[in-house]
Scaffold this active site. Structure first.
Site, mmCIF file in Angstrom:
data_model
loop_
_atom_site.group_PDB
_atom_site.id
_atom_site.type_symbol
_atom_site.label_atom_id
_atom_site.label_comp_id
_atom_site.label_asym_id
_atom_site.label_seq_id
_atom_site.Cartn_x
_atom_site.Cartn_y
_atom_site.Cartn_z
ATOM 1 N N ARG A 1 -10.421 -7.781 15.697
ATOM 2 C CA ARG A 1 -9.916 -6.437 16.029
ATOM 3 C C ARG A 1 -11.112 -5.646 16.535
ATOM 4 O O ARG A 1 -11.461 -4.625 15.993
ATOM 5 C CB ARG A 1 -9.305 -5.814 14.767
ATOM 6 N N TYR B 1 27.446 4.793 9.595
ATOM 7 C CA TYR B 1 27.440 4.288 10.976
ATOM 8 C C TYR B 1 27.711 2.790 11.044
ATOM 9 O O TYR B 1 27.167 2.017 10.263
ATOM 10 C CB TYR B 1 26.072 4.543 11.624
ATOM 11 N N LYS C 1 -7.106 7.312 5.368
ATOM 12 C CA LYS C 1 -6.433 7.323 6.668
ATOM 13 C C LYS C 1 -4.909 7.406 6.479
ATOM 14 O O LYS C 1 -4.410 7.106 5.390
ATOM 15 C CB LYS C 1 -6.807 6.050 7.435
ATOM 16 N N MET D 1 19.558 9.203 9.451
ATOM 17 C CA MET D 1 18.275 9.880 9.641
ATOM 18 C C MET D 1 17.926 10.766 8.444
ATOM 19 O O MET D 1 16.775 10.802 8.014
ATOM 20 C CB MET D 1 18.295 10.700 10.930
HETATM 21 C C1 LIG Z 1 -7.992 0.335 5.610
HETATM 22 C C2 LIG Z 1 -9.231 -0.409 5.438
HETATM 23 C C3 LIG Z 1 -9.631 -0.868 4.184
HETATM 24 C C4 LIG Z 1 -8.752 -0.791 2.959
HETATM 25 O O1 LIG Z 1 -7.823 -1.856 2.944
HETATM 26 P P1 LIG Z 1 -6.813 -2.016 1.694
HETATM 27 O O2 LIG Z 1 -6.053 -3.247 1.986
HETATM 28 O O3 LIG Z 1 -5.947 -0.801 1.719
HETATM 29 O O4 LIG Z 1 -7.671 -2.076 0.493
HETATM 30 C C5 LIG Z 1 -10.888 -1.440 4.071
HETATM 31 N N1 LIG Z 1 -11.685 -1.576 5.146
HETATM 32 C C6 LIG Z 1 -11.314 -1.192 6.377
HETATM 33 C C7 LIG Z 1 -12.234 -1.397 7.530
HETATM 34 C C8 LIG Z 1 -10.077 -0.606 6.569
HETATM 35 O O5 LIG Z 1 -9.711 -0.218 7.804
#
Ligand SMILES: *Cc1c(COP(=O)(O)O)cnc(C)c1O
Length: 365
Positions: A133, A261, A35, A309
């Site tokens: 979550r 800046y 991701k 930037m």
């Molecule tokens: C992103 C994610 C992981 C990986 O977590 P890390 O801390 O990067 O190892 C594992 N499980 C789920 C459900 C995630 O969303």
């Protein structure tokens, strides 16, 4: 051709890290999340490498990430790790992405599509054992499981949960492991066989071998960074990324000159102010103004004044030989991702996933 800023990514390190996780987890199945542009390391190239290396699953957060992977001819199984909106299920299915069931409403959306397409849709049920979550509430899991199993258009391939605090709260994590394994035992007592039970992220893998189950989900550690300073470094990993920037200007400067800046920094000596072609528009944190460090010819130098930037300034001693076109390391190698994260009170995940797409990724074996 030179660029202002680029990422050098050593694919060999990613392979090594995967191999070490494999050794430690004793041949369990592995899901690697890709991701957020593979944690900034470049979605398609990393997905292809991991598929070639035989990982069992890639994890994504949006169906669009899966579409990009499929459009590049990569056929590895994909698990959508987050929820989805009504209407997205058609795309999820057409790109052969396995959805996670994160709310009960999704059952209807998927059933409708399953009936229409006359297909049995595989899914993983995500159970909330304490992450908070979303997900299927622990006390609802048996009801939901029965409903899904009895549906002719759905197939439960996996059940999983997630650790909010495997790096910090040992007692809470132990309790989660016990409760999740308790769910598994009850499900099996009912004679129901679910192929894939999984819970361990990087912190879980490093700290809790008892959490491995059928599959593990290492993210940040596959890219080469420990999730936080509080984990046991029970697996040695190799950082895969170096972030470089070109020197785009050098100014011999005397004491008393204001920099960038807000004029938050004034030189206090004869020195060289070196302008680098990287800024917060590339994902370099502006919060590192007057705090960051870069590496040049084996020495560290401070970021001075506010990060802009597209540029930022570092101060070097007046005797340093530096010229336009030289390259400077702004992250990676001795500028450790974990240290930068700690300085900014965040986690390595945020630092690397924010390196913007404008920064060219260059891959090495
Ligand atoms: C992103 C994610 C992981 C990986 O977590 P890390 O801390 O990067 O190892 C594992 N499980 C789920 C459900 C995630 O969303």
């Amino acid at each position: 051709m030179a660029s202002f800023t680029w990422l050098e990514i050593r694919l060999g390190c990613i392979k090594t890290n995967l191999q070490r996780v494999r050794e430690k987890t004793g041949g369990r199945k592995i899901l690697v999340p890709v991701k957020a542009n593979a944690y900034g390391h470049g979605l398609v190239r990393v997905a292809r490498l991991l598929a070639e290396e035989g990982v069992d699953y890639l994890g994504i957060a949006r169906w669009e990430e899966g579409a990009e992977i499929r459009e590049n001819g990569i056929k590895v199984p994909l698990l959508l790790l987050n929820g989805f909106l009504p209407g997205e299920e058609e795309n999820i299915l057409s790109y052969k992405i396995t959805p996670s069931l994160t709310s009960e409403e999704q059952i209807r959306w998927l059933e409708r599509l399953g009936k229409k397409s006359n297909k049995k849709i595989p899914l993983h049920i995500y159970v909330d054992t304490g992450m908070g979550r979303g997900g299927i509430r622990e006390e609802r899991i048996f009801r939901v499981l029965e409903e899904v199993i009895s549906s002719p258009s759905l197939f439960v391939e996996g059940i999983y949960t997630h650790f909010p605090s495997a790096d910090e709260d040992e007692e809470f994590t132990w309790d989660q492991i016990r409760r999740f394994k308790g769910i598994k035992r009850k499900v099996e007592e009912k004679g129901i066989n679910i192929p894939l039970w999984h819970m361990a992220n990087s912190a879980g893998i490093l700290n809790f071998p008892e959490s491995y189950m059928d599959m593990v989900r290492p993210g940040i550690m596959i890219y080469g960074y420990y999730p936080s300073s509080r984990v046991r470094k029970s697996i040695k990993i190799e950082p895969s990324l170096s972030w470089k920037a070109s020197v785009i200007g050098v100014e011999k400067t005397e004491a008393g000159k204001g920099i960038s800046y807000g004029l938050t920094y004034f030189t206090s000596r004869n020195c060289k102010i070196v302008i680098l072609g990287v800024g917060y528009g590339d994902g370099y944190p502006r919060a590192l103004s007057n705090r960051g460090k870069v590496m040049f010819k084996g020495k560290k130098y401070p970021v001075v004044g506010r990060v802009c930037m597209d540029e930022m300034m570092v101060e070097m001693d007046e005797g340093v030989e530096v010229k336009i076109g030289d390259s400077v390391t702004v992250l990676g190698e001795e500028i450790r991702v974990e240290e930068m994260a700690e300085l900014l009170k965040t986690i390595p995940h945020e630092i690397v996933s924010q390196i913007s797409r404008r920064v060219r990724r260059i891959y090495y074996e």
